[in-house]
Design an enzyme around this catalytic site. Structure first.
Site, short mmCIF file in Angstrom:
data_model
loop_
_atom_site.label_atom_id
_atom_site.label_comp_id
_atom_site.label_asym_id
_atom_site.label_seq_id
_atom_site.Cartn_x
_atom_site.Cartn_y
_atom_site.Cartn_z
N THR A 154 90.55 88.34 -34.88
CA THR A 154 90.85 89.57 -34.06
C THR A 154 89.77 88.72 -33.26
O THR A 154 89.69 89.71 -31.80
CB THR A 154 90.66 90.49 -34.58
OG1 THR A 154 91.04 89.95 -35.88
CG2 THR A 154 90.21 91.05 -34.34
N PHE A 174 98.99 86.44 -34.75
CA PHE A 174 99.24 88.35 -34.37
C PHE A 174 98.28 89.13 -34.20
O PHE A 174 99.23 90.36 -33.33
CB PHE A 174 99.57 88.25 -35.72
CG PHE A 174 99.15 89.05 -36.78
CD1 PHE A 174 99.09 90.76 -37.00
CD2 PHE A 174 98.41 88.39 -37.27
CE1 PHE A 174 97.69 90.86 -37.75
CE2 PHE A 174 97.20 88.79 -38.35
CZ PHE A 174 97.04 89.99 -38.57
N LYS A 175 97.62 89.42 -34.02
CA LYS A 175 96.69 89.98 -33.22
C LYS A 175 96.59 90.20 -32.00
O LYS A 175 96.13 91.71 -31.63
CB LYS A 175 94.60 89.43 -33.60
CG LYS A 175 94.58 88.85 -34.87
CD LYS A 175 95.13 90.28 -35.91
CE LYS A 175 93.94 90.39 -37.65
NZ LYS A 175 93.07 89.30 -37.51
N ASP A 176 97.45 89.34 -31.24
CA ASP A 176 97.62 89.40 -29.90
C ASP A 176 98.27 90.77 -29.06
O ASP A 176 98.82 91.43 -28.47
CB ASP A 176 98.11 88.04 -28.70
CG ASP A 176 96.82 87.04 -28.82
OD1 ASP A 176 96.14 87.24 -28.62
OD2 ASP A 176 97.89 85.86 -29.11
#
Length: 475
Positions: free
Chosen positions: A144, A111-113
Site C-alpha cells: 500500500t 494490486f494496490k496500484d
C-alpha cells in the site's frame, strides 16, 4: 448515492465527503446506504467493455452527481494509462478450471496500484477543486505504501506520510517507498509490526480534532474508494471468462490480510455478480481462517512469513462485513466492535456463523506450503507466483471444490519477493524498474513504536519543518 457509517451515527454523506472522511467520525467504516443491483441484463451489456469503460459504469452507480463523468474518465485514463498491460488486469488461463487474474501491472508491481493510482488522481482533483491542502496518512504492510506514494508524489497540495514496520517488509517493498525523495513524502519506519502502525493510524483518525486540524485523509482500505476500485476487477475477471466458464459456478481465491480485497468481492457478489464462493487465502497469521471455521475472531501471536503483506492480525475491513452479517444492524455492529476492543475477541454463533460459512471458505497457508506451491506451479505450469499469490493458489486447490472455475488473484510480481523465490531455487528475471531501486539512496526515519513521538514527526512534516529526532536512514 449517499453513504453512512457501520456504527450508525454518520449518514447522508456524498461520494466526495466519504472519500475525504476515510474513517467515519463515529469510528465506524463508511458503506453505501444501499448497494446498487446489477442485473443479468446489465452484465450482458458490459461484456466486451475495456477496463476503463467498465470502471466508469460501476463508479457511476456510486458517484452520482459529485464528479462529472468526463472528469472521472480523464482521471481513470491517467491512472490506468500507466499500467504495463493494456487490459490493466489481464486474466490468464493456466489450466482447466483455474485462471489467474494478474493485478501487478501497475507502476509498483502490486494490486494496490489498481485503486491507489486512481485515488491519487482523485485526491489531487478534489484538492484543486476545493482549494485545500490534503495530508494523507497511512500504514502499510508493504505494498500500500509504495502504491500510495507513487500515486501522489510531487502533486501540489498533497503531503503523504506512510508508516511501515521496520525490517518487516521485503527489501523491494522498502526500497519502493524509501528511495522517493520528493518533498511531499515522509516515510516512518516503525520498530514494531503492521498492527502497531495501523493502531496509531486508526487512533489519529478517531481523534476528530487532530484529524480536522491537520486535514487528514486516508489511503488505507478503511477508505471506501479503495473497496470500490477493487470491486471493478472482480466484474472484469468474470466478464473475461468464456461462455462455458461463466455458465458454471465461479469461485474467487483472494490473498487477504486486511480483509479489503476479499470484501471488494463480497460487495461485487451483493451487487449481483454470480460468485459461488469467496475463498480467503491467508498465511500463518490466520485470524480470518480461524473466524470462518470457528466463528471466533481473535488476534494471535504475530508471525513473520514469506508473504509479509498478509502479516496482519487485526483486519481493518472486518467491521464492514460484520455490518452486513448482522443485517445492517449498526447498534449490534458497534457492540461487537466494542467487545473486540475490550476483550480482544468476537464470537459469532448459530445462523450468523452458518452465513459466514456460506459466504466464505478460508485457508491459512504455512511457509513451507507456500514455497512448495511456488516450486510446483513453476514446474507444472511454467508460471511463477509471488508468495502471496501462491497462498491464493494453495487455497484455491484446497477449498475450490466445485469442479468448475476458480479465479485466483496474482496480487504482486514475484520480483518484489525474490528472497522467497530464491529459496525455491528459482532464478527469475528482475524487471528494470525494480533493478534500478538498488542503486538509489534511501530516505526514511526509523522510530520507536511511540505514538507521541510519531505525532511530533507528523506535525513537523505538515508544517514544513525538517524534524528527524529518530534515526534518519540514508543508505
Amino acid at each position: 448515492m449517499q453513504f453512512k457509517s457501520t456504527r450508525g451515527k454518520v449518514a447522508g454523506k456524498g461520494f466526495v465527503d466519504t472519500l475525504l472522511m476515510g474513517l467515519a467520525d463515529d469510528g465506524g467504516l463508511m458503506v453505501p446506504e444501499r448497494i446498487p443491483a446489477v442485473t443479468d441484463q446489465t452484465l450482458a451489456s458490459w461484456r466486451g467493455l475495456d477496463y476503463i469503460s467498465l470502471f466508469l459504469e460501476i463508479f457511476a452507480l456510486y458517484v452520482g452527481d459529485d464528479i462529472p463523468r468526463e472528469d472521472l474518465r480523464a482521471m481513470a485514463e491517467r491512472s490506468y494509462g500507466r499500467f504495463r498491460d493494456p487490459q490493466v488486469t489481464p486474466l490468464v488461463r493456466v489450466k482447466d478450471g483455474l485462471h489467474v487474474l494478474e493485478l501487478f501491472h501497475g507502476p509498483t508491481f502490486a494490486f494496490k496500484d489498481v485503486a491507489l493510482q486512481f485515488m491519487g488522481e482523485l485526491y489531487s482533483y478534489v484538492a484543486q477543486r476545493q482549494g485545500e491542502i490534503i495530508h494523507i496518512l497511512g500504514a502499510t504492510s508493504g505494498d500500500t505504501g509504495a502504491a500510495a506514494i507513487e500515486g501522489v508524489r510531487g502533486k501540489e497540495g498533497i503531503r503523504i506520510c506512510i508508516l511501515h514496520p521496520h525490517q518487516k517488509v521485503s527489501r523491494v517493498q522498502e526500497l519502493q517507498m524509501t528511495t522517493v525523495d520528493d518533498a511531499n513524502v515522509l516515510n516512518l519506519s516503525v520498530k514494531g509490526n503492521f498492527d502497531d502502525c495501523q493502531r496509531v493510524i486508526k487512533e489519529l483518525f478517531a481523534d476528530l480534532d487532530f484529524k480536522s486540524g491537520h486535514h487528514l485523509r486516508a489511503i488505507n482500505s478503511i477508505n471506501f474508494l479503495r473497496i470500490l476500485a477493487q470491486t471493478v476487477y472482480y466484474f472484469y475477471a468474470y466478464l473475461r471468462l468464456d461462455e462455458q466458464a461463466r455458465a458454471g459456478k465461479v469461485d474467487f481465491s483472494v490473498p487477504s490480510g486486511n480483509f479489503g480485497n476479499i470484501f471488494s468481492g463480497y460487495l461485487a457478489k451483493r451487487m449481483g455478480l454470480p460468485v459461488h464462493k469467496l475463498i480467503i487465502a491467508t498465511n500463518e497469521n490466520n485470524i480470518l481462517e480461524q473466524f470462518v471455521k470457528t466463528g471466533v475472531y481473535r488476534s494471535g501471536d504475530f508471525r513473520s512469513t514469506h508473504s509479509p503483506s498478509m502479516d496482519i492480525q487485526v483486519a481493518s475491513n472486518f467491521e464492514r462485513y460484520l455490518y452486513y452479517l448482522t443485517g445492517e444492524d449498526a447498534v449490534k455492529t458497534a457492540a461487537y466492535m466494542q467487545t473486540f476492543h475490550k476483550d480482544g475477541e468476537i464470537v459469532i454463533e448459530g445462523e450468523e456463523l452458518a452465513q459466514v460459512q456460506r459466504d466464505f471458505a478460508a485457508l491459512g497457508v504455512g511457509n513451507a506450503r507456500c514455497l512448495e506451491t511456488i516450486a510446483d506451479f513453476k514446474t507444472q505450469h511454467d508460471y511463477l507466483l509471488d508468495p502471496h499469490s501462491a497462498c491464493g493458489v494453495a487455497a484455491a486447490e484446497a477449498c475450490g471444490g466445485t469442479g468448475e472455475t476458480v479465479i485466483t488473484f496474482a496480487t504482486a510480481h514475484p520480483a518484489k519477493f525474490d528472497e522467497a523465490i530464491k529459496l525455491c531455487e528459482i532464478e527469475q528475471e528482475i524487471p528494470e524498474p525494480i533493478q534500478e531501486l538498488f542503486a538509489k539512496s534511501q530516505h526514511q526515519v526509523v522510530v520507536d513504536y511511540d505514538k507521541a513521538f510519531i505525532v511530533r514527526q507528523l506535525e513537523a512534516f505538515y508544517n514544513g519543518v525538517n524534524l528527524v529526532g529518530g534515526t534518519e536512514a540514508h543508505e
